[in-house]
Structures are given as C-alpha cells and as structure tokens.
Write a protein that holds these residues in place. Structure first.
Motif, PDB file in Angstrom:
ATOM      1  N   LEU A 138     -11.031   9.874  -8.520  1.00 37.25           N
ATOM      2  CA  LEU A 138     -11.160   8.423  -8.426  1.00 37.25           C
ATOM      3  C   LEU A 138     -12.630   8.026  -8.504  1.00 37.25           C
ATOM      4  CD1 LEU A 138      -8.722   7.678  -5.445  1.00 37.25           C
ATOM      5  CD2 LEU A 138      -8.236   7.513  -7.905  1.00 37.25           C
ATOM      6  N   THR A 139     -12.865   6.849  -9.038  1.00 42.86           N
ATOM      7  CA  THR A 139     -14.213   6.295  -8.979  1.00 42.86           C
ATOM      8  C   THR A 139     -14.464   5.866  -7.534  1.00 42.86           C
ATOM      9  OG1 THR A 139     -13.511   4.018  -9.392  1.00 42.86           O
ATOM     10  CG2 THR A 139     -13.994   5.391 -11.344  1.00 42.86           C
ATOM     11  N   PRO A 140     -15.708   5.658  -7.152  1.00 44.52           N
ATOM     12  CA  PRO A 140     -15.964   5.155  -5.791  1.00 44.52           C
ATOM     13  C   PRO A 140     -15.231   3.842  -5.510  1.00 44.52           C
ATOM     14  CG  PRO A 140     -18.003   5.964  -6.753  1.00 44.52           C
ATOM     15  CD  PRO A 140     -16.964   5.991  -7.852  1.00 44.52           C
ATOM     16  N   GLU A 141     -15.129   2.985  -6.509  1.00 45.50           N
ATOM     17  CA  GLU A 141     -14.436   1.706  -6.328  1.00 45.50           C
ATOM     18  C   GLU A 141     -12.934   1.930  -6.112  1.00 45.50           C
ATOM     19  OE1 GLU A 141     -16.491   2.389  -8.983  1.00 45.50           O
ATOM     20  OE2 GLU A 141     -18.227   1.258  -8.273  1.00 45.50           O
ATOM     21  N   GLN A 142     -12.334   2.829  -6.887  1.00 45.93           N
ATOM     22  CA  GLN A 142     -10.914   3.134  -6.729  1.00 45.93           C
ATOM     23  C   GLN A 142     -10.645   3.767  -5.374  1.00 45.93           C
ATOM     24  OE1 GLN A 142     -10.591   5.572 -10.243  1.00 45.93           O
ATOM     25  NE2 GLN A 142      -9.435   3.999 -11.355  1.00 45.93           N
ATOM     26  N   ASP A 143     -11.542   4.654  -4.946  1.00 44.25           N
ATOM     27  CA  ASP A 143     -11.412   5.298  -3.645  1.00 44.25           C
ATOM     28  C   ASP A 143     -11.422   4.252  -2.528  1.00 44.25           C
ATOM     29  OD1 ASP A 143     -11.652   7.929  -1.972  1.00 44.25           O
ATOM     30  OD2 ASP A 143     -13.283   6.664  -1.222  1.00 44.25           O
ATOM     31  N   ALA A 144     -12.379   3.330  -2.593  1.00 48.80           N
ATOM     32  CA  ALA A 144     -12.480   2.274  -1.570  1.00 48.80           C
ATOM     33  C   ALA A 144     -11.244   1.375  -1.598  1.00 48.80           C
ATOM     34  CB  ALA A 144     -13.750   1.453  -1.791  1.00 48.80           C
ATOM     35  N   LEU A 145     -10.770   1.025  -2.787  1.00 47.69           N
ATOM     36  CA  LEU A 145      -9.591   0.168  -2.905  1.00 47.69           C
ATOM     37  C   LEU A 145      -8.347   0.877  -2.370  1.00 47.69           C
ATOM     38  CD1 LEU A 145      -8.233  -2.432  -3.829  1.00 47.69           C
ATOM     39  CD2 LEU A 145      -8.017  -1.393  -6.127  1.00 47.69           C
ATOM     40  N   ALA A 146      -8.189   2.156  -2.710  1.00 48.17           N
ATOM     41  CA  ALA A 146      -7.024   2.916  -2.222  1.00 48.17           C
ATOM     42  C   ALA A 146      -7.014   2.951  -0.695  1.00 48.17           C
ATOM     43  CB  ALA A 146      -7.031   4.331  -2.800  1.00 48.17           C
ATOM     44  N   LYS A 147      -8.146   3.233  -0.083  1.00 53.06           N
ATOM     45  CA  LYS A 147      -8.229   3.261   1.379  1.00 53.06           C
ATOM     46  C   LYS A 147      -7.916   1.895   1.973  1.00 53.06           C
ATOM     47  CE  LYS A 147     -11.682   6.911   1.465  1.00 53.06           C
ATOM     48  NZ  LYS A 147     -13.133   7.141   1.520  1.00 53.06           N
ATOM     49  N   GLN A 148      -8.472   0.850   1.369  1.00 57.31           N
ATOM     50  CA  GLN A 148      -8.244  -0.514   1.862  1.00 57.31           C
ATOM     51  C   GLN A 148      -6.757  -0.849   1.812  1.00 57.31           C
ATOM     52  OE1 GLN A 148     -10.142  -3.527  -0.502  1.00 57.31           O
ATOM     53  NE2 GLN A 148      -9.570  -5.171   0.880  1.00 57.31           N
ATOM     54  N   LEU A 149      -6.099  -0.553   0.706  1.00 55.89           N
ATOM     55  CA  LEU A 149      -4.676  -0.870   0.565  1.00 55.89           C
ATOM     56  C   LEU A 149      -3.817  -0.043   1.508  1.00 55.89           C
ATOM     57  CD1 LEU A 149      -4.427  -1.290  -3.316  1.00 55.89           C
ATOM     58  CD2 LEU A 149      -4.305  -3.097  -1.561  1.00 55.89           C
ATOM     59  N   LEU A 150      -4.154   1.223   1.662  1.00 56.29           N
ATOM     60  CA  LEU A 150      -3.362   2.074   2.559  1.00 56.29           C
ATOM     61  C   LEU A 150      -3.542   1.658   4.014  1.00 56.29           C
ATOM     62  CD1 LEU A 150      -3.828   5.493   0.778  1.00 56.29           C
ATOM     63  CD2 LEU A 150      -1.715   4.160   0.962  1.00 56.29           C
ATOM     64  N   ARG A 151      -4.737   1.254   4.390  1.00 58.34           N
ATOM     65  CA  ARG A 151      -4.949   0.766   5.767  1.00 58.34           C
ATOM     66  C   ARG A 151      -4.192  -0.534   6.001  1.00 58.34           C
ATOM     67  NH1 ARG A 151     -10.977   2.520   4.958  1.00 58.34           N
ATOM     68  NH2 ARG A 151     -10.860   4.607   5.795  1.00 58.34           N
ATOM     69  N   LEU A 152      -4.193  -1.408   5.016  1.00 51.91           N
ATOM     70  CA  LEU A 152      -3.434  -2.660   5.117  1.00 51.91           C
ATOM     71  C   LEU A 152      -1.943  -2.364   5.239  1.00 51.91           C
ATOM     72  CD1 LEU A 152      -3.216  -5.761   4.974  1.00 51.91           C
ATOM     73  CD2 LEU A 152      -3.173  -5.525   2.465  1.00 51.91           C
ATOM     74  N   LEU A 153      -1.458  -1.476   4.400  1.00 51.17           N
ATOM     75  CA  LEU A 153      -0.044  -1.098   4.443  1.00 51.17           C
ATOM     76  C   LEU A 153       0.316  -0.537   5.823  1.00 51.17           C
ATOM     77  CD1 LEU A 153       1.875   0.705   1.673  1.00 51.17           C
ATOM     78  CD2 LEU A 153       2.080   1.468   4.002  1.00 51.17           C
ATOM     79  N   THR A 154      -0.525   0.340   6.352  1.00 52.84           N
ATOM     80  CA  THR A 154      -0.276   0.932   7.666  1.00 52.84           C
ATOM     81  C   THR A 154      -0.232  -0.148   8.748  1.00 52.84           C
ATOM     82  OG1 THR A 154      -1.315   3.016   7.008  1.00 52.84           O
ATOM     83  CG2 THR A 154      -1.119   2.601   9.377  1.00 52.84           C
ATOM     84  N   ALA A 155      -1.198  -1.041   8.716  1.00 52.79           N
ATOM     85  CA  ALA A 155      -1.244  -2.120   9.707  1.00 52.79           C
ATOM     86  C   ALA A 155      -0.006  -3.010   9.606  1.00 52.79           C
ATOM     87  CB  ALA A 155      -2.514  -2.945   9.542  1.00 52.79           C
ATOM     88  N   ASN A 156       0.365  -3.376   8.394  1.00 56.04           N
ATOM     89  CA  ASN A 156       1.520  -4.244   8.204  1.00 56.04           C
ATOM     90  C   ASN A 156       2.816  -3.587   8.685  1.00 56.04           C
ATOM     91  OD1 ASN A 156      -0.103  -6.209   7.097  1.00 56.04           O
ATOM     92  ND2 ASN A 156       0.470  -5.774   4.989  1.00 56.04           N
ATOM     93  N   VAL A 157       3.004  -2.331   8.336  1.00 57.03           N
ATOM     94  CA  VAL A 157       4.233  -1.634   8.722  1.00 57.03           C
ATOM     95  C   VAL A 157       4.259  -1.367  10.218  1.00 57.03           C
ATOM     96  CG1 VAL A 157       5.526   0.519   8.432  1.00 57.03           C
ATOM     97  CG2 VAL A 157       4.593  -0.642   6.432  1.00 57.03           C
ATOM     98  N   THR A 158       3.121  -1.065  10.805  1.00 62.78           N
ATOM     99  CA  THR A 158       3.027  -0.812  12.234  1.00 62.78           C
ATOM    100  C   THR A 158       3.332  -2.070  13.031  1.00 62.78           C
ATOM    101  OG1 THR A 158       1.388   0.907  11.831  1.00 62.78           O
ATOM    102  CG2 THR A 158       1.543   0.059  14.064  1.00 62.78           C
ATOM    103  N   GLU A 159       2.860  -3.215  12.570  1.00 60.60           N
ATOM    104  CA  GLU A 159       3.117  -4.486  13.258  1.00 60.60           C
ATOM    105  C   GLU A 159       4.578  -4.885  13.192  1.00 60.60           C
ATOM    106  OE1 GLU A 159       0.523  -7.454  11.670  1.00 60.60           O
ATOM    107  OE2 GLU A 159      -1.277  -6.375  12.271  1.00 60.60           O
ATOM    108  N   GLY A 160       5.221  -4.572  12.058  1.00 63.48           N
ATOM    109  CA  GLY A 160       6.602  -5.019  11.837  1.00 63.48           C
ATOM    110  C   GLY A 160       7.559  -4.219  12.577  1.00 63.48           C
TER     111      GLY A 160
END
Length: 164
Positions: free
Chosen positions: A142-164
């Motif tokens: 991954l490019t550094p930008e893709q790496d950062a985006l993947a982490k951001q999306l996975l953290r968001l997904l984790t937070a959303n699923v954990t809250e629900g």
C-alpha cells in the motif's frame, strides 16, 4: 488483478458493481465481513514466519507492541487496548511470563490490579522485532495514503460495530 481502491478487477465477479451495504445480497463477494476475514487471515499468515523467528505468536506480538509503547500497564488497560477479555489475556500473559518476556506485579496502590512490565529480555526483543513492520508493509504493497485510509476506515468500522 484487483484494484485495491475500487475492488474491481478483470475476469471475475468483482467486475460487477458491488452491492450497497444493507441491500440483502447473499453473494460472497458482496460481504464486507468476508473481505475482512480473508484479509485478516492473509495478513496473519504473512506474520507467522516472521514471528516464529522471534518465538512469538501473533497475539503475543500484539501484547508486546503495547508494552513496548507503555512499559507499565494494567491487565484491564491492555485488554481495552487489544479489545480482548481478561479470560483471553490470562493464558497469553502466563506464557509470556514463563518465556521471560514480562512480569506481572500487584500494584501497591490497588492489590486487585495487576501491572505488566517488560523484563530485560522483553525490552531487547523490540530491536529484533523492528524488521517485522517493514516486511509486513512491503507485503501489503500500500502507499502511505492507502495505509492511512485503510486504518482510518477499519477503526471507524470497529467503533461503529462496537457501539451498535
């Protein structure tokens, strides 16, 4: 080959527009959970030979990552950082302690709380482990930008699923 940003490729089901989340598709390629599962298994498998050289399992490596960042941490704080229950952590911590990489100590200010601290061997292992993130990063491609985006999306997904 599949484009990692669009999920589309040539000669496969991924050429067709992916179903929108929640549209009820039962096609395997439309399941985000399967994409996460397959990626997780592939990444963990890529870690295995690197961690075997260090005498660690992937969960043990994660514990040490936290301890290399913060040498003294409670079992409760470690569980929160790794999203793991105490019952899952206990055998893991016992094994790391038996291998001389960490020690568990009752906190003086709270006898019910156990502090985890690296041993000298645990701290030294950090140097040898320094090549692991580089090798995994190369394997992911991954490019550094893709790496950062993947982490951001996975953290968001984790937070959303954990809250629900």
């Amino acid at each position: 080959m599949v484009n990692p940003m669009t999920g589309t490729g040539t000669g496969s089901r991924t050429d067709v527009r992916a179903a929108a989340p929640g549209d009820g598709s039962l096609l395997l390629d439309d399941q985000l959970c399967f994409a996460l599962y397959a990626a997780s298994r592939a990444v963990t498998a890529r870690y295995r030979p690197l961690l075997d050289e260090l005498g660690l399992t992937y969960p043990q490596y994660l514990v040490l990552l936290v301890l290399w960042e913060r040498d003294s941490i409670s079992v409760r704080e470690l569980g929160a950082a790794l999203h793991l229950e105490s019952s899952t952590l206990s055998p893991l911590l016992k094994r790391l302690e038996a291998n001389g990489l960490l020690r568990r100590e009752r906190r003086a200010d709270d006898e019910r709380s156990v502090a985890l601290r690296l041993t000298r061997d645990g701290a030294r292992l950090r140097e040898r482990a320094g090549t692991v993130p580089l090798a995994i990063g190369d394997a992911m491609g991954l490019t550094p930008e893709q790496d950062a985006l993947a982490k951001q999306l996975l953290r968001l997904l984790t937070a959303n699923v954990t809250e629900g």
